[in-house]
Design an enzyme around this catalytic site. Structure first.
Site, mmCIF file in Angstrom:
data_model
loop_
_atom_site.group_PDB
_atom_site.id
_atom_site.type_symbol
_atom_site.label_atom_id
_atom_site.label_comp_id
_atom_site.label_asym_id
_atom_site.label_seq_id
_atom_site.Cartn_x
_atom_site.Cartn_y
_atom_site.Cartn_z
ATOM 1 N N CYS A 78 0.866 -1.145 -0.033
ATOM 2 C CA CYS A 78 -0.136 -0.037 -0.097
ATOM 3 C C CYS A 78 0.874 1.424 -0.093
ATOM 4 C CB CYS A 78 -1.376 0.029 1.266
ATOM 5 S SG CYS A 78 -1.915 1.263 1.270
ATOM 6 N N ARG A 81 -0.234 4.871 3.106
ATOM 7 C CA ARG A 81 -0.123 4.288 4.237
ATOM 8 C C ARG A 81 0.194 5.798 5.143
ATOM 9 N NH1 ARG A 81 3.643 -0.376 4.480
ATOM 10 N NH2 ARG A 81 4.423 -0.273 2.714
ATOM 11 N N TRP A 250 -9.634 5.661 -0.184
ATOM 12 C CA TRP A 250 -9.599 6.314 -1.308
ATOM 13 C C TRP A 250 -8.664 6.090 -2.982
ATOM 14 C CZ3 TRP A 250 -8.047 9.185 2.722
ATOM 15 C CH2 TRP A 250 -6.453 9.580 2.656
ATOM 16 N N GLU A 255 -5.361 3.545 -10.351
ATOM 17 C CA GLU A 255 -5.764 2.167 -9.861
ATOM 18 C C GLU A 255 -6.630 1.653 -10.907
ATOM 19 O OE1 GLU A 255 -6.093 2.769 -5.845
ATOM 20 O OE2 GLU A 255 -6.467 0.949 -5.594
HETATM 21 N N1 ARG Z 1 -6.596 -1.892 -6.960
HETATM 22 C C1 ARG Z 1 -7.931 -1.825 -5.820
HETATM 23 C C2 ARG Z 1 -9.052 -1.847 -7.101
HETATM 24 O O1 ARG Z 1 -9.185 -0.954 -8.029
HETATM 25 C C3 ARG Z 1 -8.419 -1.137 -4.535
HETATM 26 C C4 ARG Z 1 -6.762 -1.477 -4.273
HETATM 27 C C5 ARG Z 1 -6.790 -0.751 -2.649
HETATM 28 N N2 ARG Z 1 -6.946 0.707 -3.317
HETATM 29 C C6 ARG Z 1 -6.650 1.839 -2.086
HETATM 30 N N3 ARG Z 1 -6.963 3.374 -3.012
HETATM 31 N N4 ARG Z 1 -7.256 2.017 -0.817
HETATM 32 O O2 ARG Z 1 -10.076 -1.525 -6.373
#
Ligand code: ARG
Length: 386
Positions: A78, A81, A250, A255
Site C-alpha cells: 500500500c 499508508r 480512497w 488504479e
Molecule cells: N486496486 C484496487 C481497485 O482498483 C483497490 C485496492 C485498494 N486501493 C485503495 N486505494 N485503497 O479496486
C-alpha cells in the site's frame, strides 16, 4: 465417523489464538501507547489464562483499533499508508446473522463514502475461535461490477468477475445484464447457508467519466465506483484471525485509469479510447497506447474532482509515501514495502518512490489473502473442491 480428536502437537487448530504472537502484540501496543489502564505483564497473564481456558482471548476495543491501524501500517503493497493513524475502526464483533452483517456493511459504505469526502474505514466482525467459525463475505470488494457472458462468447462488464457472476446467478441473482451492474453481496455465517443481498444503489457513489477538454469523451459511457473496499483479506492481530474485516481508503487515479479500465483481462479500453481520440494506431511507435492512457488518467482525476469524490494522483501519493517513510524512520520503525506494488503503473520513473529499494518484511499485525478467500472471489468452491 471418527470422534474429533485434539489437534496434532505443534499444529494448533487455526481457530486457536497464538499465545506468543498475542504477547508480542500487547507489548507493541504498550510500547506505542504506554498510558494503559492494565499493566503489560498483567494483561499478558490475563491473555495466557484466557487462551488456556478457551483456546482464544478477546481484544479490548483499544487493542482492536490499534491492531487494525498497525495492520495497515504494515501492508507492504500500500502506497497510501501516511494516514494509517486516522483509520476509523468499527467494532462489529457482536454481529451474528447475515442480516446484521448486511446492515453493518451498508453502514460501512455510508461512513466511508461520506458524501464523496471519502474516509478510510474498517469494520471488524467476529474472529475465528474454537467455539465457532467466523462469518465471511464471498465478494473480494464490497463494490464491484459483474460480467455477463454473451451467447457469442463476448463478455459484458468486468471480466475478472465472470466466474463470480456465474456463481451469484446460480444462487439466484437477477442480473440487469449491463456493463456496470454492481454485484450483490454473498454473506455466509456459521448458522446459515450463503445469503444474497443487493447493494442499495444509494450507497454506491459512482463517477461518470468526462475529459476536461474533450466534451465528447462522456459519450464513451465510462464510469467507476468511488470507494475501493477490500472484503476478502484476513486481518490478523495478536495471533487472532478476523476473516471478515472489510476496509477501504480512497482511490489513486491510476488504479482505475491504468489498471481496472485498461488491463487486457479487465475492461481493455485503450483501443476504444485511441479510436475515440483519433490516434494513429498503425504502429506501436506512435505510442498511441501511452497517449490514450494519459488522457484516460486525466479524465479519471478530472471527473472525480468535479464530482466531489476524493481521489489522489500518483505524483502526490508518491510524495506522501516518501513523507511516511521519513516519519516512520524517525520513530525507529522500518517500513516494509513491495517495490512492484508501490511504484505507480504509469510514469513510475518520474515519481520518487521508483528510485530506491525497500525492505520486504512480514510484520504483524497484517492483512493476508488466503487461498479459500481467493477461490470464493473467483467463483471457485470455497471449500477447496476446485
Ligand atoms: N486496486 C484496487 C481497485 O482498483 C483497490 C485496492 C485498494 N486501493 C485503495 N486505494 N485503497 O479496486
Amino acid at each position: 465417523m471418527l470422534a474429533p480428536g485434539p489437534a496434532p502437537a505443534g499444529r494448533p487448530h487455526p481457530s486457536e489464538a497464538d499465545g506468543d504472537e498475542a504477547e508480542e502484540f500487547v507489548r507493541l501496543h504498550h510500547d506505542e501507547h504506554p498510558d494503559q489502564p492494565v499493566p503489560l505483564t498483567a494483561r499478558q497473564q490475563q491473555i495466557r489464562r484466557q487462551i488456556d481456558e478457551t483456546g482464544t482471548y478477546t481484544h479490548t476495543s483499544d487493542e482492536l483499533a490499534f491492531g487494525a491501524r498497525v495492520a495497515w501500517r504494515n501492508s507492504s503493497r500500500c502506497i497510501g499508508r501516511l494516514y494509517w493513524k486516522s483509520l476509523r475502526v468499527l467494532d462489529r464483533r457482536q454481529a451474528a446473522t447475515a442480516e446484521d452483517i448486511r446492515q453493518h456493511l451498508c453502514d460501512h459504505l455510508r461512513q466511508a463514502t461520506n458524501g464523496g469526502r471519502i474516509r478510510p474505514v474498517i469494520s471488524i466482525f467476529a474472529p475465528d475461535t474454537p467455539a465457532g467459525r467466523a462469518p465471511r463475505v464471498w465478494n473480494d470488494q464490497l463494490i464491484r461490477y459483474a460480467c455477463h457472458r454473451q451467447d457469442n462468447g463476448d463478455l459484458v462488464g468486468d471480466p475478472t468477475y465472470a466466474d463470480f457472476t456465474d456463481t451469484v446467478k446460480r444462487l439466484g441473482w437477477q442480473a440487469p445484464g449491463g456493463a456496470w451492474d454492481v454485484l450483490p453481496w454473498v454473506i455466509e455465517t456459521d448458522q446459515d447457508k450463503p445469503q444474497l443481498f443487493d447493494v442499495p444503489p444509494d450507497l454506491v457513489l459512482e463517477v461518470h467519466l468526462t475529459h476536461p477538454d474533450r466534451p465528447d469523451f462522456a459519450d464513451l459511457g465510462l464510469r467507476w465506483h468511488a470507494v475501493p473496499a477490500i472484503s476478502n483479506m484476513r486481518l490478523r492481530i495478536g495471533g487472532i484471525n478476523y476473516p471478515l474485516a472489510p476496509f477501504n481508503g480512497w482511490y489513486m487515479g491510476t488504479e482505475i485509469g491504468a489498471r481496472n479500465l485498461v488491463d487486457a483481462d479487465r475492461y481493455n479500453l485503450l483501443p476504444v479510447i485511441a479510436e475515440h481520440l483519433g490516434l494513429d494506431t498503425s504502429s506501436e511507435t506512435t505510442l498511441w497506447r501511452d497517449r490514450a492512457l494519459v488522457e484516460l488518467n486525466v479524465a479519471v482525476l478530472h471527473s472525480f474532482t468535479q464530482a466531489g469524490a476524493k481521489i489522489s494522483d500518483h505524483h502526490t501519493e508518491s510524495r506522501h509515501f516518501m513523507t511516511h517513510l521519513a516519519k516512520e524512520e524517525k520513530q525507529g520503525r522500518t517500513v516494509p514495502a513491495d517495490w512492484s506494488w508501490i511504484v505507480p503503473p504509469v510514469s513510475g520513473g518520474i515519481t520518487p518512490v521508483f528510485h530506491r529499494y525497500y525492505e520486504e518484511a512480514d510484520q504483524r499485525p497484517n492483512f493476508y489473502l488466503d487461498d479459500d478467500a481467493r477461490a470464493r472471489g473467483t467463483g471457485g468452491c470455497p471449500f477447496g473442491h476446485g
